[in-house]
Design a protein around this motif. Structure first.
Motif, mmCIF file in Angstrom:
data_model
loop_
_atom_site.group_PDB
_atom_site.id
_atom_site.type_symbol
_atom_site.label_atom_id
_atom_site.label_comp_id
_atom_site.label_asym_id
_atom_site.label_seq_id
_atom_site.Cartn_x
_atom_site.Cartn_y
_atom_site.Cartn_z
ATOM 1 N N ALA A 104 0.880 -1.199 -0.008
ATOM 2 C CA ALA A 104 -0.006 0.084 0.215
ATOM 3 C C ALA A 104 0.865 1.273 -0.111
ATOM 4 O O ALA A 104 0.517 2.172 -0.852
ATOM 5 N N GLU A 105 1.973 1.159 0.817
ATOM 6 C CA GLU A 105 2.601 2.349 0.748
ATOM 7 C C GLU A 105 3.458 2.792 -0.479
ATOM 8 O O GLU A 105 3.749 3.784 -0.808
ATOM 9 N N VAL A 106 4.109 1.743 -1.350
ATOM 10 C CA VAL A 106 4.751 1.686 -2.394
ATOM 11 C C VAL A 106 3.769 1.830 -3.677
ATOM 12 O O VAL A 106 4.285 2.086 -4.722
ATOM 13 N N LYS A 107 2.682 1.433 -3.377
ATOM 14 C CA LYS A 107 1.299 1.788 -4.424
ATOM 15 C C LYS A 107 1.767 0.635 -5.493
ATOM 16 O O LYS A 107 1.606 0.978 -6.811
ATOM 17 N N ASN A 108 2.145 -0.350 -5.193
ATOM 18 C CA ASN A 108 2.689 -1.499 -6.180
ATOM 19 C C ASN A 108 2.733 -2.865 -5.463
ATOM 20 O O ASN A 108 3.108 -3.070 -4.305
ATOM 21 N N THR A 109 1.894 -3.852 -6.114
ATOM 22 C CA THR A 109 2.019 -5.321 -5.495
ATOM 23 C C THR A 109 3.420 -5.918 -5.533
ATOM 24 O O THR A 109 3.519 -6.771 -4.887
ATOM 25 N N ASP A 110 4.027 -5.251 -6.751
ATOM 26 C CA ASP A 110 5.291 -5.879 -6.719
ATOM 27 C C ASP A 110 6.395 -5.215 -5.647
ATOM 28 O O ASP A 110 6.674 -3.751 -6.445
ATOM 29 N N VAL A 111 6.495 -5.266 -4.562
ATOM 30 C CA VAL A 111 7.214 -4.280 -3.663
ATOM 31 C C VAL A 111 8.574 -4.045 -4.154
ATOM 32 O O VAL A 111 9.106 -2.854 -3.974
ATOM 33 N N ILE A 112 9.334 -5.021 -4.781
ATOM 34 C CA ILE A 112 10.875 -4.697 -5.156
ATOM 35 C C ILE A 112 10.666 -3.703 -6.037
ATOM 36 O O ILE A 112 11.397 -2.676 -6.239
ATOM 37 N N SER A 113 9.870 -3.972 -7.068
ATOM 38 C CA SER A 113 9.979 -2.896 -8.397
ATOM 39 C C SER A 113 9.449 -1.323 -7.879
ATOM 40 O O SER A 113 9.945 -0.321 -8.064
ATOM 41 N N LYS A 116 12.356 0.245 -5.877
ATOM 42 C CA LYS A 116 13.271 0.527 -6.881
ATOM 43 C C LYS A 116 12.889 1.837 -7.640
ATOM 44 O O LYS A 116 13.715 2.715 -7.754
ATOM 45 N N LYS A 117 11.354 2.016 -7.607
ATOM 46 C CA LYS A 117 10.838 3.309 -8.229
ATOM 47 C C LYS A 117 11.170 4.369 -7.611
ATOM 48 O O LYS A 117 11.505 5.595 -7.989
#
Length: 169
Positions: A104-113, A116-117
């Motif tokens: 939720a914090e990185v707004k991406n289900t692929d947290v590694i990606s 990196k973003k």
């Protein structure tokens, strides 16, 4: 470990003379003192150990098993801390909740990606900030006092270290 637990091996407990237990392959806990007769707990051909508090009838009774910490005790000796059973379920739920929060914090289900973003964005913003500081920096005013070059100025914006280095050069 979980694949061994899933095999559902029945446990067996026997009391043996210490030398016979060692010949059977029983593993003693490092630094522990044992009497002449020891309690040996076995789970098939997977585990044969001096009793360390194992009180399950079948490996299935352990449930899931997760290593939560590993450390070196001495040369060639590792110590692991693990959770199993209901504690393993709670541990798993906590890990999943933490992962959901990170997603939720990185707004991406692929947290590694997503991480990196964010790191790329931070790097880009730092470069923009550095460029902005360099563009607004005003040259320092030099004065000669008794044949000595002196700088007395107020620096409101810019990289003071860079200004001093530029002035030295």
């Amino acid at each position: 470990v979980n694949s061994m637990i899933a095999r559902g091996l029945p446990g067996s407990v026997e009391e043996l003379p210490i030398e016979e237990a060692k010949q059977k392959g029983a593993i003693a806990m490092f630094g522990e003192k044992y009497g002449d007769v020891v309690r040996v707990v076995s789970f098939g051909d997977v585990s044969v150990e001096f009793c360390g508090g194992t009180h399950v009838q079948n490996a299935h009774d352990i449930g899931s098993f997760y290593i939560v910490k590993e450390s070196g005790v001495s040369a060639g000796v590792r110590r692991i801390e693990a959770v199993c059973g209901l504690s393993a379920i709670k541990y798993t739920k906590d890990i999943i909740a933490g992962m959901n929060e990170v997603q939720a914090e990185v707004k991406n289900t692929d947290v590694i990606s997503g991480i990196k973003k964010l790191k790329d964005q931070i790097k880009e913003l730092k470069n923009e900030l550095k460029a902005a500081h360099e563009n607004v920096a005003t040259p320092l005013k030099e004065e000669m006092i008794a044949d000595v070059k002196v700088v007395v100025d107020i620096v409101e914006q810019g990289d003071i270290k860079k200004l001093v280095d530029d002035m030295k050069n």
